[in-house]
Scaffold this active site. Sequence first.
Site, short mmCIF file in Angstrom:
data_model
loop_
_atom_site.label_atom_id
_atom_site.label_comp_id
_atom_site.label_asym_id
_atom_site.label_seq_id
_atom_site.Cartn_x
_atom_site.Cartn_y
_atom_site.Cartn_z
N HIS A 58 10.37 0.02 0.80
CA HIS A 58 11.13 -0.42 1.97
C HIS A 58 10.49 -1.70 2.50
O HIS A 58 9.36 -1.66 3.02
CB HIS A 58 11.11 0.66 3.05
CG HIS A 58 11.85 1.90 2.64
ND1 HIS A 58 11.82 3.06 3.37
CD2 HIS A 58 12.63 2.17 1.58
CE1 HIS A 58 12.54 3.98 2.77
NE2 HIS A 58 13.03 3.46 1.68
N ASP A 106 13.34 9.28 2.14
CA ASP A 106 13.94 8.59 1.01
C ASP A 106 13.21 8.98 -0.28
O ASP A 106 11.98 9.04 -0.32
CB ASP A 106 13.85 7.07 1.22
CG ASP A 106 14.70 6.30 0.22
OD1 ASP A 106 15.51 6.94 -0.49
OD2 ASP A 106 14.55 5.06 0.14
N SER A 162 7.01 3.56 1.10
CA SER A 162 7.39 2.70 2.23
C SER A 162 6.13 2.39 3.02
O SER A 162 5.23 1.73 2.51
CB SER A 162 8.47 3.37 3.09
OG SER A 162 7.99 4.55 3.70
#
Length: 864
Positions: free
Chosen positions: A50, A142, A23
């Site tokens: 992301h 995540d 991300s």
Amino acid sequence: MIVTDTHQDAPAADFPIIGIGGSAGGLEAFEQFLKAVPASSGAAFVIIQHLDPTREGVVPEILRRSTPMPVLEAQDRMVVLADHVYVIPPNKDMALEQGTLRLFAPAERRGMRLPINFFFAALTRERQRRAIGVVLSGMGSDGTQGLKLIREAGGLTLAQEPRTARFDSMPRSAIDGGAVDIVASAGELPGRILTYLLHLPVSAKNAAVSEDLVHSALERVLIQLRNRTGHDFSQYKKSTVYRRIERRMAIHHIDGINTYVALMRDNPQEIDLLFKELLIGVTHFFRDPAVWEHMTEDVIPQLLNAHPEGRALRAWTPGCSTGEEAYSLAIAFRECIERIKPVGNYSLQIFATDLDPESIERARQGYYPSSIAADLPPERLARFFIADGNGYRVIKEIREMVIFAVQNIIMDPPFTKLDLLTCRNLMIYFTGELQEKLIPLFHYSLVANGVLLLGSAETIGRYSELFSPTHHKFRLFKRLETTTRSSAIEFPTRMQPTPDNSDELRQPALAPNLQSLAEQVVLKHFTPAAVLVNDHGDIVFISGRTGKYLEPAAGKADWNIHSMAREGLDRALRRAMGEAIASGKPVTADDVTVDTDAGNQLITLVVRPLDEPLPLRGMLMVAFFDERARLDNPPRKKRRGSAPQAVESDEIERITARARAEVRAIRDEMQISQEELKSANEELQSTNEELQSTNEELTTSKEEMQSLNEELQTVNAELQSKVDDLSRANDDMNNLLNSTDIATVFLDNAMNVRRFTSAATRIIKLIPGDVGRPLSDIASELEYGDLQEDAREVLRTLVFSEKQVPARNERWFSVRIMPYRTLENVIDGVVITFADITKTKRLEEELRRLLAQGSADAAQNHGA
């Protein structure tokens, strides 16, 4: 860099697919990763990042500069090809189905999406053991849950070294969660992956693995595991254990099992890593939501209705891993209580156990990453969890409902008097024999009408008389009353570990070779057919052809000589064996008539008690000697005369004498039996009196135990009260320290951080994880290099120290160091307080300047 063309030998649809997640700061890490990948690696790379859902994707354009491989933005139903790079588009979730990429609208609201976990889960379902997941730089957690799924399936998991990541939250979360096999910088990870592919597990390359090789390898590995850990994995499914071993071999680039066994012997840490590998637990809150909805709506209310007066319910969750299952049960119970509001006073005590001490320790902390928000609705998350840093902590009310403990379900005794037992996805790793032992054990643990919850792939097997299914789909069962005695249940018994220096199982002492020893006796004393029996008549060894004298009885197989003796032989056999046992001498029975298949046969029966050799002591050798031709078919009379009549008369007299002798023997045996029965009756009466006395003692002991239980309950209540007082005192102290806004740090005798106030974090870079670390290892705003030495001097002399110390940004602090004194007047560290005196220093400096200026003016006036 290692270059390989692994896709040439594999089917086109079976090349490696590597999922890469990141991300914030991940773009730089992606570039470093792809630069280290050769153009013909034979693998496909899928990048999940992301992305801002409102902006067009520019990531493919940027990454094309870092690799000669084609870089494509993924499209729905796009076929994945080797030596290609695919990038997730903005505002999409992506999965892998039958070698194609599938795009979906985000299922979660903005800020709660976990696309990396989503893709890793799909990759695991698609590729199982060939799945490879990588987590690079990023914020949040995540990818952690997805890596756990890949690792559980036998795939490879990697993470960027946190020190090399611009944002280390994602890789650190995966590493701390125990979901990572390899940790390296982004540029080193491709080489580790390609080397791993060169050493794929044997069974992944070729399914025809030698069973003898597998069995031999497992024995040696399991021996070393048991020697070091004390845990026996021989009752785990061999295929599961062997897959874990193959993973470790591939990670170490080892092809031969013997080499891995040598590595384990020389490197005990590898045994610990394999032990953790075998204990991989994939779980999350409220797994299978439909099951938990049924539990909350039906099962728990039924348990409450069965006790309208209210009471404490008991539950057990074996194999709890990091505690999500146990906490889910506690939350479901609390929600049910709040919804139906029963009249009685109900509580639930949950025993959660696991074999892994590290998992139990994490479960006790009740702290989970922020990714659990994907498994919990916002209302439940807000009601039962407290936001704490980058994660969530279970509230005290739920935490106190669960008792965590390290337990081996195979070796340790079970919990009892349970109302509910949840054992989901644990028995699938056990052999069928062990599963059949656990189901009766679960039945014993539950109370009448107790509930058993199993995993979707588990069942009670053949024990339909112990449990009745209440919901087939959810694997819910109710305990049935049965006449099965607890003594028939095989309770676990802990196995003691063998010494560490033993490399193989000790061979048991060889049992005496009964055949060889018995044949020696037969050859020495007899030549006919014979059998070796114990004092109960059980046949141990047969020599020669005994079918003429013995035959198996109809029905269940019974190898007792009395059951197998043909008609006419048993009576003489019993008498001769009894005399031989009583006298210790050989006994011979002549003229014994045996009903054989060819007619009546006269034999001589010899029973010899054995004293040597030593292994045969106490046994009997029974031999059979044929005497004469069959009586049913005497020779034809060639002529009439007195001689044949005399022969018949002699035969009749002999038979009559033998019958009289048998009658006398039977009469003697009956008299002996009557005397023995009288003696046994007297012994039984004496035993009955002893049992009555013992029963009275047990009754007294029961009353004492009840009294002791009352005392224990009282002590427990007192302890609980003290714990509550301590908790309140701790809360008061935290509020007091924070309200003063004085930076304070508590150190122990080793100069390690014990506690600190929030104000101290503005001076010293302290975080909750620094508790227990040396203060000298933590960055500080102070220009005070002698802080550690001054603290030690205060601890040695017990004389407090106070210094004014400069800090960055032209600040000043008054640092006061005092001994930490306990209530027992024991010095147990130091207390350091930091008072901001910047304003005082500035005023002091201004005053000096004014004084200096005044002195200068006065001197000037005086000169004038």
